[in-house]
Every structure is written in structure tokens, then in C-alpha cells.
Design an enzyme around this catalytic site. Structure first.
Site, PDB file in Angstrom:
ATOM      1  N   TYR A   1      -2.028  -0.446  10.503  1.00  0.00           N
ATOM      2  CA  TYR A   1      -2.101  -0.908   9.109  1.00  0.00           C
ATOM      3  C   TYR A   1      -0.871  -0.429   8.332  1.00  0.00           C
ATOM      4  O   TYR A   1      -0.192  -1.207   7.656  1.00  0.00           O
ATOM      5  CB  TYR A   1      -3.397  -0.369   8.483  1.00  0.00           C
ATOM      6  CG  TYR A   1      -3.550  -0.639   7.005  1.00  0.00           C
ATOM      7  CD1 TYR A   1      -3.962  -1.877   6.536  1.00  0.00           C
ATOM      8  CD2 TYR A   1      -3.292   0.364   6.064  1.00  0.00           C
ATOM      9  CE1 TYR A   1      -4.115  -2.120   5.180  1.00  0.00           C
ATOM     10  CE2 TYR A   1      -3.446   0.128   4.705  1.00  0.00           C
ATOM     11  CZ  TYR A   1      -3.854  -1.108   4.264  1.00  0.00           C
ATOM     12  OH  TYR A   1      -3.997  -1.349   2.928  1.00  0.00           O
TER      13      TYR A   1
ATOM     14  N   SER B   1       0.855  -1.197   0.000  1.00  0.00           N
ATOM     15  CA  SER B   1       0.000   0.000   0.000  1.00  0.00           C
ATOM     16  C   SER B   1       0.879   1.230   0.000  1.00  0.00           C
ATOM     17  O   SER B   1       2.003   1.214   0.526  1.00  0.00           O
ATOM     18  CB  SER B   1      -0.871  -0.005   1.258  1.00  0.00           C
ATOM     19  OG  SER B   1      -1.501   1.246   1.399  1.00  0.00           O
TER      20      SER B   1
HETATM   21  P1  NAI Z   1     -10.859  -6.914  -0.033  1.00  0.00           P
HETATM   22  O1  NAI Z   1     -11.317  -6.870   1.377  1.00  0.00           O
HETATM   23  O2  NAI Z   1     -11.840  -6.679  -1.107  1.00  0.00           O
HETATM   24  O3  NAI Z   1     -10.146  -8.305  -0.271  1.00  0.00           O
HETATM   25  C1  NAI Z   1      -9.264  -8.860   0.669  1.00  0.00           C
HETATM   26  C2  NAI Z   1      -9.341 -10.370   0.604  1.00  0.00           C
HETATM   27  O4  NAI Z   1      -8.400 -10.901   1.528  1.00  0.00           O
HETATM   28  C3  NAI Z   1     -10.711 -10.905   1.009  1.00  0.00           C
HETATM   29  O5  NAI Z   1     -11.177 -11.835   0.067  1.00  0.00           O
HETATM   30  C4  NAI Z   1     -10.452 -11.560   2.346  1.00  0.00           C
HETATM   31  O6  NAI Z   1     -11.283 -12.688   2.592  1.00  0.00           O
HETATM   32  C5  NAI Z   1      -9.012 -11.959   2.227  1.00  0.00           C
HETATM   33  N1  NAI Z   1      -8.384 -12.144   3.519  1.00  0.00           N
HETATM   34  C6  NAI Z   1      -8.425 -11.352   4.607  1.00  0.00           C
HETATM   35  N2  NAI Z   1      -7.751 -11.885   5.608  1.00  0.00           N
HETATM   36  C7  NAI Z   1      -7.265 -13.061   5.182  1.00  0.00           C
HETATM   37  C8  NAI Z   1      -6.504 -14.088   5.764  1.00  0.00           C
HETATM   38  N3  NAI Z   1      -6.083 -14.020   7.045  1.00  0.00           N
HETATM   39  N4  NAI Z   1      -6.177 -15.156   5.031  1.00  0.00           N
HETATM   40  C9  NAI Z   1      -6.611 -15.236   3.760  1.00  0.00           C
HETATM   41  N5  NAI Z   1      -7.357 -14.323   3.163  1.00  0.00           N
HETATM   42  C10 NAI Z   1      -7.683 -13.238   3.854  1.00  0.00           C
HETATM   43  O7  NAI Z   1      -9.672  -5.880  -0.118  1.00  0.00           O
HETATM   44  P2  NAI Z   1      -8.844  -5.288  -1.354  1.00  0.00           P
HETATM   45  O8  NAI Z   1      -9.118  -3.861  -1.453  1.00  0.00           O
HETATM   46  O9  NAI Z   1      -9.012  -6.111  -2.525  1.00  0.00           O
HETATM   47  O10 NAI Z   1      -7.367  -5.424  -0.781  1.00  0.00           O
HETATM   48  C11 NAI Z   1      -6.413  -6.301  -1.299  1.00  0.00           C
HETATM   49  C12 NAI Z   1      -5.030  -5.855  -0.845  1.00  0.00           C
HETATM   50  O11 NAI Z   1      -4.774  -4.578  -1.351  1.00  0.00           O
HETATM   51  C13 NAI Z   1      -4.873  -5.769   0.659  1.00  0.00           C
HETATM   52  O12 NAI Z   1      -3.604  -6.243   1.053  1.00  0.00           O
HETATM   53  C14 NAI Z   1      -4.969  -4.294   0.930  1.00  0.00           C
HETATM   54  O13 NAI Z   1      -4.285  -3.898   2.086  1.00  0.00           O
HETATM   55  C15 NAI Z   1      -4.300  -3.732  -0.304  1.00  0.00           C
HETATM   56  N6  NAI Z   1      -4.651  -2.352  -0.581  1.00  0.00           N
HETATM   57  C16 NAI Z   1      -5.940  -1.993  -0.912  1.00  0.00           C
HETATM   58  C17 NAI Z   1      -6.244  -0.701  -1.163  1.00  0.00           C
HETATM   59  C18 NAI Z   1      -7.597  -0.282  -1.531  1.00  0.00           C
HETATM   60  O14 NAI Z   1      -7.823   0.920  -1.627  1.00  0.00           O
HETATM   61  N7  NAI Z   1      -8.535  -1.170  -1.761  1.00  0.00           N
HETATM   62  C19 NAI Z   1      -5.225   0.354  -1.082  1.00  0.00           C
HETATM   63  C20 NAI Z   1      -3.929  -0.122  -0.705  1.00  0.00           C
HETATM   64  C21 NAI Z   1      -3.673  -1.417  -0.467  1.00  0.00           C
END
Ligand code: NAI
Length: 689
Positions: free
Chosen positions: A579, A566
């Protein structure tokens, strides 16, 4: 007859299903019935025809031959995959002395009823030159075995009297078709043609009678073979319990995959079922499997012989046997090609397509999961023929030059050329964590579109299954697999990688993306919140990377690991210290691993998304409210807020992150490691967040 490897086929004709079908539809129905029993017509093999009267482009009634088009499979063929050739044009060919394959193909191109039809099968002469309305040409296990065993001719004579015509092996084409046609003409009471090392030709006055004759001839051969089989040479399923532990297999498979993928990435398919294991564990397996192929049809996907590794249950020995076995196989294959190839003929990938592992089963390989499956299905036929003939005095394989002639036959290569060109990540395997939602899901989709097989790893198992089934529907069977993985659990991570390895043989790309988000001012941040962030984003990324490194090193073929971190890991996010600090840990871990993996060709890079509001579950949670509160705006104003602070005045979407991940995952960034790519829409002043 359950202990004999070849069962007589059953007649499945259903008259109710044929009501109202025209002759072409009946031909497709009959072909599908033949193809559903793979002991009758194996994948892609055999062809069928019907003679009918159709209207040409000027509405004139025209007698035609409907014949299977090249590259289709009898089991699934549809009417549009047949080609109609004008009988008026194809009949005079019988008067010719000879024709090369190229001349034949060019001639058929002029004889089509309509332009744009599929290319006629190269075995068309045997359909056009025989005077029967309906003709089946199949490659049945029973007939191939009958023709290959020492007592085959005598047995055929006993079964059919003089009414089965025996044809010695000759490569398909004009000469073979004409030879068969002349023999059938000289023997009007013949009921079938037995083609040594090849198959069967049968015919009938109606589609149903033709199908019935085919099934009857094969059943007759199968029953006679079972009667004659030596009852002492039974290698029963169950006599061979597994001697190789699943855990040993999981550790050894990547070594095999790496060795086999020297020229292009290949996918492995391990069949550890009882039948496969029983065959691979036969004491005489090396002898019977290595003699040469029983039927030319198996060759393109299985290679002339399998790699047979010596029996062992030790990981070190098995790994060594895989690596040295592949090297020896490739040398043997190169020598075989050198002995037979004319100058200018390029050697095809010399790696084995079938690997027999005593005490375990059969591993097949392919440029994708579907083709590894085809190799397995075809080798099942070889197992039936080889095991059956071993109880009937052995079999007479194709000679080496016959084998080469088929494997490098331009017409066979043409069939392969019909396949679409390989995509950027063809044959590669990607594991994406957190792929059930948001960015992970978009990444999985993008990598799959680029040709990769994708393992959807998430603790949300229902969501993961949903994404995997979406990908299978859009990309094809075997192209995605859902695995349960909580990245914070050491055993869950190890198990998920083991599942991926057992499904595909290894991994090439690992995208660590799973994430959670919390946002509080530091004095309101609980120890639990702090630990949770560290555990998912720190420990979780470490555990996934550790397993990834183990598999990639065992493959010895480099690889690409991509962390989705991020912008907050570079620039302190206000009210999100837990975070943001965990994200900083991720980024630094990636740099350390880049350093550590470099010598092995393992690249580790980071993509930093920023404010990907659409499609992300993070933003539908408390995080949205907390971030909005931080900026003193309403939650629904966040999109506008983020758009306003980018120089490009755009929002960032999951697909944008996926594109950046593809860059690091693919060879487009082959010379980059330890890097960070920010995908932030061009943020003006990130520190002001
Ligand atoms: P999201 O919440 O839509 O998807 C995250 C996924 O990770 C979910 O399917 C969830 O079930 C899974 N997950 C959570 N904890 C877990 C665990 N312990 N073991 C296995 N799976 C697990 O979130 P998004 O936005 O797609 O985020 C994906 C990545 O991108 C994350 O690492 C987030 O920090 C990073 N990110 C997202 C940003 C955003 O604006 N959406 C900005 C910067 C970074």
C-alpha cells in the site's frame, strides 16, 4: 395535425381540485395549469391576476389586485409568490400621462397590501387598468406565430371578427398597459388582445372562465395556422439521421465548452434527440434561426440569435467550427451591443447560449445545469415558432433595437439579479473517483456546496447513485451524476469521462481518490496483494489522470487535478509495504504531471490524509485489525492511539480532507502546483507508526 409544430392546447381544468380554494389559491391553480403547457406560457414568462377583497393590517376590507410577483414561474408559482396591490392606489394610475419603469416600481412599493411581498410584475398595468376580475397574459407559440407572419392580421380578423384587439410591439410597462386599457375600453365587445411579437391577453368573470378563454383563443389560432401551413415545407423528424458520431461529439464538446467559458465557467447541455436534430439539420437553419428573436421573453437566456455551425462529421472540422464560431459570435454580439448601448452600459457575457449543430442537435449553455436547461426549454419554443412560421411565409422578428431594448432592459436585469450570487466553483465540473464512500463522498459534498457539478465515479454503482441523489436533493437538479468507473479498467475510465463530458461538456476538477488498503508484513504479502495495490493506486491514478488531461487540454482552459494519496507514501508504513509503495508512486506521478501540465495551466497537487477512521470503509475492514495488531493494541483502541500521537490531540475526519481538496481544486491555490498538503492532525512522530 401531427406534422405541424404547434399543437392546440387542451383545457385541463378540474373542478374537483378547486373545491374550497380561496381566490388567491384559485389564481395559483389557474397559473400552474397555464404553465404546465410550455407552448402556452414558457419558463418565467406571462403573468396572471385576480381582483379580490382582502383584510388589511387593521382588518378593514380592502379591494386588491393579486398579481404575479416578478421572478416567479407560472408552472410552479405558489400563493405567497403573488403580490396584493390596493386597488384604491393603483386605479388612479390610468389618469396619468406617463410613468417610467422606475417610477412604476416605486409606486407599487407603496401600494402593497402587506410589506415584504414580492415585487409586482412590470406588466402589472395591463392587469390593474383592465376592468376584468380575472386576467391571463401568456406568451403562446400559436399567438406569437400568428402575430409574426405576413398574413397574421388578416387571419386574426377572420378568426375573431373585430373582437380581437391587435397591438403593435411596444416594450412592457406603463405606456403599453395604458394603451391596451384604452383600446379595450373603446371596444367593449373585445374578447382578447393580440400583442405582436409578445403574446396574448384574455379575461373572464371567473378563474375557470378566464382559463377556458385563454385555452380557446390559443387553440383557435393553432388550428387556423395548421390549416394554412404549406404542406410542402415539412421538415419531418427522422429525415435527418445523425451524421456526427457520439465519439466525435465527446471529443469536440470540451473545445466548445472551453471557448464559451472564456469569462466564466459554463455548463453545456447537448440535446441530440430527433426534434432538436431535425431543426438543426434544416437546410435553411442558418437563415431562419439567425434573423432575430420572435418573442422578447426568450432573449435573456438564449441571446438574440444562436450560433449555427456548418455541417461536418469530422472531428477536426467540428472542433475548429466550434472555436471559430464562438469567436465570430462574440464579435457580432459585441458590435450589436456597441451599436445600441448608451455609455455606462456594461456588455453581458457575449458567448452564445444556443448552438445549432447540423446532423447532431442543439447544445445550450448556462452558468449551471439548471440554466442550460432553461435555455433549452426556451429555445424549444423558438423552434416551434420558427418552424411554424417558415411554413406560413416567414416571421417578422423584433428589430435589433427592440431586441437590445429588451435584453438590456433594467427590469429584465433586475429579474436576473434576484438569483443568488455565484459560488466559488459555480459553473465548474468536478469528477471525484471513489466518491461513493468516506473521503471521496465528503469531497463530493464539499465541492458541490461550493457550487460545482459533481460526477460521482465509483465501482460501487449503487453507492455512487445514492451519493449523487443526496447531492441533487441538497443542491438542485443536474448538480450531480453517478457514473460507473473501475479505475483499473482503461475502457471504464474512458467511458466515465465520456459520460461526464456528454452531461456537462467537460470537466475542470478531477479528484483521484479511489482506494483500497491492505496490510501485511512483507514476507506475508502475496504477489496478488502487491499487484492489487499497484493496479488501483498506481495504474488507476495514471488512467484517470490521462483522461483528465485529454479533456482539460481540449478545453484549453487549465484545470486542477488533486490526488488523495497518504502519509504512508512519504513515510514507510510498517506492515503495509504494498500500500505505502503504491501511494509513493501516486505522489510521484502527481509531481510528474504537475511538470507536464504546467504550461497548459493544469495544476496537479496531492493531499495526504492520515488516519481518517470515521466514515471510511477502509477502517471497517481487515485493515483496522491489522493496524491494531501492528501497534499491539485492540482494534477499538485505534482512535485513541492516533489521537494520542498528534500534537493537536485531534482525530482527522473526511471533511478535513475535503477542505484541503477544495483548496487545491479552487483558485485559492491558483499559483500552486506539484505540492503536497498533509492533513494529519499534527502527527508527532510518523515514523513510529
Ligand atoms: P473508503 O473505502 O471509504 O472509500 C474508497 C472508495 O473507493 C470506495 O467507495 C470504493 O468503492 C472505491 N474504490 C475502490 N476501488 C476502486 C476501483 N478500482 N475503482 C473505483 N472505485 C474504487 O476509503 P477512504 O478512507 O475514503 O479512502 C479514500 C482514499 O483516501 C484512498 O485512496 C485511501 O488510500 C486514502 N487514504 C485514506 C486514509 C484513511 O485513514 N481513511 C488515510 C490515508 C489515505
Amino acid at each position: 395535425m401531427t406534422d405541424f409544430p404547434i399543437e392546440p392546447p387542451v383545457n385541463h381544468w378540474n373542478s374537483e381540485r378547486t373545491v374550497g380554494l380561496n381566490s388567491l389559491e384559485l389564481l395559483a391553480y389557474r397559473s400552474n395549469l397555464l404553465g404546465t403547457d410550455r407552448s402556452v406560457a414558457n419558463w418565467g414568462g406571462g403573468n396572471t391576476s385576480t381582483k379580490a377583497v382582502e383584510l388589511d393590517f387593521r382588518q378593514r376590507e380592502t379591494p386588491v389586485l393579486w398579481v404575479k410577483g416578478s421572478g416567479s414561474d407560472l408552472a410552479t408559482i405558489r400563493p405567497h409568490q403573488f403580490t396584493a396591490l390596493r386597488m384604491e392606489d393603483v386605479l388612479p394610475l390610468l389618469e396619468r400621462e406617463s410613468m417610467t419603469d422606475e417610477e412604476l416600481v416605486a409606486y407599487y412599493e407603496h401600494a402593497v397590501l402587506k410589506p415584504g411581498q414580492p415585487r409586482a410584475s412590470i406588466e402589472t398595468p395591463l392587469h390593474s387598468m383592465l376592468p376584468f376580475e380575472h386576467i391571463d397574459h401568456t406568451h403562446p407559440d400559436a399567438v406569437i406565430t400568428l402575430c409574426a407572419i405576413p398574413s397574421g392580421r388578416e387571419l386574426a380578423q377572420r378568426l375573431w371578427g373585430g373582437r380581437a384587439i391587435w397591438i403593435d410591439y411596444e416594450r412592457p410597462g406603463f405606456a403599453l398597459g395604458k394603451r391596451i386599457a384604452l383600446r379595450v375600453r373603446s371596444q367593449p365587445d373585445a374578447t382578447c388582445v393580440l400583442m405582436a411579437k409578445h403574446g396574448l391577453v384574455t379575461w373572464g368573470d371567473s378563474a375557470e372562465a378566464c382559463y377556458a378563454n385563454t385555452i380557446k383563443a390559443i387553440a383557435c389560432a393553432a388550428e387556423a395556422l395548421a390549416d394554412r401551413a404549406d404542406q410542402r415545407r415539412i421538415f419531418a423528424v427522422g429525415q435527418h439521421p445523425p451524421s456526427i458520431d457520439e465519439s466525435v461529439l465527446t471529443l469536440a464538446l470540451p473545445a466548445l465548452r472551453g471557448a464559451i467559458s472564456q469569462r466564466r465557467p459554463m455548463v453545456l447541455r447537448a440535446d441530440t434527440g430527433e426534434k432538436a436534430r431535425a431543426f438543426a439539420s434544416r437546410p435553411d437553419v442558418a437563415e431562419i434561426a439567425s434573423a432575430g428573436p420572435a418573442c422578447p421573453d426568450h432573449l435573456v437566456h438564449t441571446k438574440p440569435w444562436p450560433l449555427v455551425v456548418p455541417p461536418t462529421s469530422s472531428l477536426v472540422e467540428l472542433t475548429d467550427a466550434f472555436r471559430s464560431g464562438v469567436a465570430q459570435f462574440e464579435r457580432r454580439y459585441a458590435e450589436y451591443v456597441a451599436r445600441h448601448a448608451d455609455s455606462g452600459v456594461a456588455m453581458r457575457d457575449p458567448a452564445p447560449r444556443v448552438v445549432l449543430v447540423p446532423g447532431l442537435g442543439i447544445i445550450t449553455t448556462g452558468p449551471d445545469a439548471a440554466q442550460a436547461g432553461i435555455a433549452a426549454a426556451l429555445y424549444e419554443r423558438a423552434i416551434a415558432v420558427l418552424s411554424a412560421s417558415a411554413r406560413l411565409g416567414g416571421f417578422d422578428p423584433l428589430t435589433e433595437s427592440e431586441t437590445f431594448g429588451v435584453e438590456y432592459w433594467p427590469m429584465e436585469l433586475y429579474k436576473l439579479s434576484l438569483l443568488p450570487p455565484p459560488k466559488e466553483l459555480a459553473g465548474q465540473v468536478a469528477l471525484v473517483t471513489g466518491a461513493a464512500s468516506g473521503i471521496g463522498r465528503a469531497v463530493a459534498q464539499r465541492l458541490a456546496e461550493a457550487g460545482a457539478h459533481v460526477v460521482i465515479a465509483d465501482r460501487n454503482s449503487e453507492g455512487a447513485k445514492h451519493v449523487a441523489s443526496e447531492l441533487v436533493s441538497s443542491q438542485g437538479p443536474g448538480r450531480a451524476l453517478a457514473v460507473d468507473m473501475d479505475v483499473t479498467s482503461e475502457s471504464a475510465v474512458a467511458n466515465a469521462f465520456a459520460e461526464a463530458v456528454r452531461a456537462y461538456g467537460g470537466v475542470d476538477i478531477v479528484v483521484s481518490n479511489a482506494g483500497i488498503s491492505t496490510s501485511h508484513p512483507v514476507e506475508e504479502t502475496s504477489l496478488n496483494e502487491w499487484n492489487l495495490n499497484l493496479s488501483v493506486l498506481g495504474t488507476g491514478y495514471f488512467l484517470v489522470a490521462r483522461e483528465a488531461f485529454k479533456v482539460l487540454r481540449a478545453q484549453d482552459h487549465g484545470g486542477s487535478v488533486v490526488f488523495v494519496a497518504s502519509k504512508n507514501g512519504l513515510v514507510g508504513g510498517r506492515n503495509a509495504s504494498a500500500y505505502s509503495s503504491a501511494k509513493a508512486l501516486e505522489i510521484h506521478l502527481a509531481r510528474c504531471l504537475a511538470e507536464e501540465g504546467g504550461a497548459a495551466g493544469i495544476r496537479v497537487n496531492t493531499v495526504n490524509p492520515d488516519a481518517v477512521l470515521q466514515g471510511s470503509s477502509i477502517w471497517s475492514s481487515a485493515w483496522r485489525e491489522q493496524r491494531a495488531a501492528t501497534y499491539g493494541i485492540e482494534p477499538e483502541q485505534l482512535e485513541e492511539h492516533y489521537r494520542a500521537r498528534t500534537t493537536l490531540k485531534v482525530n482527522v475526519f473526511p471533511e478535513d480532507i475535503a477542505e484541503a481538496v477544495l483548496f487545491f481544486a479552487s483558485s485559492r491555490s491558483a499559483k500552486s502546483t506539484g505540492n503536497i498538503l498533509n492533513v494529519d492532525g499534527g502527527v508527532v512522530a510518523a515514523y513510529s507508526r
